[in-house]
Scaffold this active site. Structure first.
Site, short mmCIF file in Angstrom:
data_model
loop_
_atom_site.label_atom_id
_atom_site.label_comp_id
_atom_site.label_asym_id
_atom_site.label_seq_id
_atom_site.Cartn_x
_atom_site.Cartn_y
_atom_site.Cartn_z
N HIS A 10 -43.69 44.65 -61.09
CA HIS A 10 -42.60 43.70 -61.39
C HIS A 10 -42.78 43.10 -62.77
O HIS A 10 -43.90 42.80 -63.19
CB HIS A 10 -42.47 42.63 -60.30
CG HIS A 10 -43.62 41.68 -60.17
ND1 HIS A 10 -43.68 40.51 -60.85
CD2 HIS A 10 -44.74 41.73 -59.41
CE1 HIS A 10 -44.79 39.85 -60.52
NE2 HIS A 10 -45.47 40.58 -59.65
N ASP A 68 -40.94 40.40 -63.82
CA ASP A 68 -40.63 38.96 -63.86
C ASP A 68 -41.92 38.16 -63.70
O ASP A 68 -42.93 38.69 -63.24
CB ASP A 68 -39.62 38.56 -62.77
CG ASP A 68 -40.14 38.77 -61.35
OD1 ASP A 68 -40.84 39.77 -61.12
OD2 ASP A 68 -39.84 37.93 -60.47
N ASP A 94 -50.38 39.03 -63.66
CA ASP A 94 -49.34 39.11 -62.62
C ASP A 94 -47.95 39.17 -63.25
O ASP A 94 -47.34 38.17 -63.50
CB ASP A 94 -49.47 37.89 -61.71
CG ASP A 94 -48.43 37.84 -60.61
OD1 ASP A 94 -47.84 38.89 -60.32
OD2 ASP A 94 -48.21 36.75 -60.05
N GLU A 106 -39.61 39.84 -58.07
CA GLU A 106 -40.72 39.74 -57.11
C GLU A 106 -41.13 38.30 -56.88
O GLU A 106 -41.43 37.90 -55.76
CB GLU A 106 -41.93 40.55 -57.62
CG GLU A 106 -42.97 40.82 -56.54
CD GLU A 106 -44.04 39.75 -56.42
OE1 GLU A 106 -44.82 39.80 -55.46
OE2 GLU A 106 -44.12 38.86 -57.29
N GLU A 107 -41.13 37.52 -57.95
CA GLU A 107 -41.60 36.14 -57.82
C GLU A 107 -40.60 35.24 -57.11
O GLU A 107 -40.88 34.07 -56.85
CB GLU A 107 -41.93 35.56 -59.22
CG GLU A 107 -43.00 36.32 -59.98
CD GLU A 107 -44.41 36.23 -59.36
OE1 GLU A 107 -44.55 35.62 -58.29
OE2 GLU A 107 -45.34 36.79 -59.97
N ASP A 149 -51.19 45.09 -58.01
CA ASP A 149 -50.73 43.69 -58.02
C ASP A 149 -51.57 42.86 -57.05
O ASP A 149 -51.12 41.87 -56.50
CB ASP A 149 -49.24 43.61 -57.65
CG ASP A 149 -48.61 42.28 -58.03
OD1 ASP A 149 -49.22 41.52 -58.81
OD2 ASP A 149 -47.51 41.98 -57.53
N HIS A 151 -50.00 32.41 -61.69
CA HIS A 151 -49.06 31.34 -61.31
C HIS A 151 -49.46 29.98 -61.89
O HIS A 151 -48.79 28.99 -61.66
CB HIS A 151 -48.90 31.21 -59.78
CG HIS A 151 -48.28 32.43 -59.15
ND1 HIS A 151 -47.64 32.39 -57.93
CD2 HIS A 151 -48.20 33.70 -59.55
CE1 HIS A 151 -47.21 33.60 -57.61
NE2 HIS A 151 -47.54 34.42 -58.59
ZN LIG Z 1 -47.01 36.56 -58.66
#
Ligand SMILES: [Zn+2]
Length: 444
Positions: A74, A76, A107, A141-142, A168, A416
């Site tokens: 991903h 994003d 990530d 995805e997030e 991931d 994150h």
């Molecule tokens: Zn993530």
């Protein structure tokens, strides 16, 4: 700086924050950059519109008789707040202490691009890939991948493949290649207990009616026995027992000893279901957790109140072969049966996800292990993960294939969070991993 790192820096400069509509154009621009890059490598690549952020789909020329491998990632990222805690700009990548610092470095942009650049390198060196390749990169995805399942369903034939690979997830320790072959699922609910029609004076009415906060406490206490075993009837019926080889292997995995768990959590001591190590408890045993509990006066000092209502928010991490719907029904029956007299109970059922497991000793699992060994020059460890990645089950449901989890993230990658980072070493290993993986999968 290598061309690979230059590409990663360009990729990281896009503020592709999917949750905030203010960044929608950046997400799109990031997807378009991928299309350019993929086409430049000689792949066919298309941006597919969804109701929100586009999906990137790319392929080499498929040859009959070759294995088809789908690699998912991903592009994003999570929001960057709090911005003031970043040492350098989240979208101004920088290398310090052998690590790349930027939002998305681990990530998932760094891990994802390593696959893309591995393919580019193989194409440059060999002129073609040993497999039929499908790259599937999403921009949501997030925020829960809401548009991915409908996309998979609509493009089921185009996405037909033999196996899926995703980078991931985590590595247990630096330099220790890690193959994930299982994930826990989840079932959530909220219990609301209601008593009198409004809050009461505890002096005037305490003793005359049941207290909803006491009832919630009793319900929560009823979930476990003193040894941490869940008391919901039938809860363990479908739990797949741990295999001997798993227990032996996990006892040797670095980074997950009892002392490691103590250090990471900062808890005064460890506690969990009797008879299992902490790694076993988190990777292969189901749990019942209270995520929130409340009711009555929460302010400073005391207030002599008998609350009208109290609640608890619960989640159950589940393992193969438990079913989230079956589990939450059993929990609901348990709570209703255990509810003390004098109050009314409501159980609101929340979100869920299936647990997942694949065989790490299947031909694809063995190929992945060999590839990891080649990329890192060390023997891989085989683990399950305590968390949930719902798309993995979605892939199995819609496309009918298993997923290899070849994580390159370190525990201190700060995903994150502010100061996200990715070791240059892991990025380079990821490129080697992709090259070895496609070769091994082609030959298995
Ligand atoms: Zn993530």
């Amino acid at each position: 700086m290598t061309n690979e790192l230059k590409d990663l820096f360009s990729f990281l400069r896009f503020a592709s924050v999917s949750t905030d509509s203010k960044y929608a154009a950046d997400v799109r621009a990031c997807g378009e950059w991928l299309i350019q890059k993929l086409q430049g490598m000689g792949l066919t690549a298309e941006l597919h519109e969804t109701p929100r952020h586009p999906i990137v789909l790319a392929k080499n020329e498929h040859v009959e008789g070759r294995k088809t491998v789908l690699i998912y990632g991903h592009y994003d990222v999570q929001p960057v707040d709090p911005l003031s805690l970043w040492k350098t700009g989240p979208f101004e990548p920088e290398i310090r202490d052998g690590r790349i610092w930027a939002r998305g470095a681990t990530d998932n942009k760094g891990q994802m691009l390593a696959h893309l650049l591995g393919v580019e390198k193989t194409l440059r060196e060999e002129g073609e890939l040993p497999v039929n390749l499908i790259f599937l990169f999403e921009g949501e995805e997030e925020i829960g991948s809401a548009n991915l399942k409908p996309f998979l369903e609509a493009h089921k034939d185009e996405l037909k493949c033999d196996v899926i690979a995703i980078s991931d997830t985590g590595m247990v320790a630096p330099g220790v290649p890690t193959l994930g072959y299982g994930l826990r699922g989840i079932s959530a609910c909220e219990v609301i207990v209601r008593g009198p029609k409004g809050d009461l004076h505890s002096g005037l009415f305490g003793g005359a009616v049941a207290n909803p906060a006491t009832a919630v406490a009793r319900l929560v206490a009823s979930l476990h026995d003193d040894n941490g075993r869940i008391q919901v009837e039938g809860f363990y019926d479908d739990v797949r027992p741990l295999e001997d080889w798993e227990r032996e292997m996990w006892a040797k995995v670095p980074g997950v000893s009892e002392q490691d768990f103590l250090d990471v959590t900062g808890s005064p001591s460890l506690f969990g279901e009797e008879g299992y190590s902490s790694a076993e408890r988190t990777w292969a045993r189901p749990t019942a957790e209270v995520n929130g509990i409340g009711g009555g006066y929460q302010g400073e000092g005391s207030k002599t109140v008998l609350p009208a209502e109290a609640f608890a928010k619960l989640t159950f991490r589940i393992v193969p072969d438990q079913d989230p719907v079956d589990i939450i029904q059993k929990v609901k029956r348990h709570l209703e049966a255990k509810c003390p007299p004098g109050v009314e109970i409501e159980v609101k059922i929340g979100h869920d996800a299936q647990p997942y497991a694949t065989d790490p000793h299947s031909k694809f699992g063995l190929a992945a292990q060999t590839a990891l060994k080649k990329a890192f020059n060390a023997d891989p460890v085989l683990i399950r993960e305590g968390g949930s990645i719902p798309i993995v089950q979605t892939f199995r449901d819609v496309l009918g294939v298993d997923t290899l989890l070849l994580g390159l993230a370190l525990a201190d990658a700060q995903i994150h969070a502010p100061n996200e980072n990715f070791p240059v070493e892991n990025f380079e290993a990821g490129i080697r991993l992709n090259q070895a993986l496609l070769k091994e999968l082609a030959a298995c």
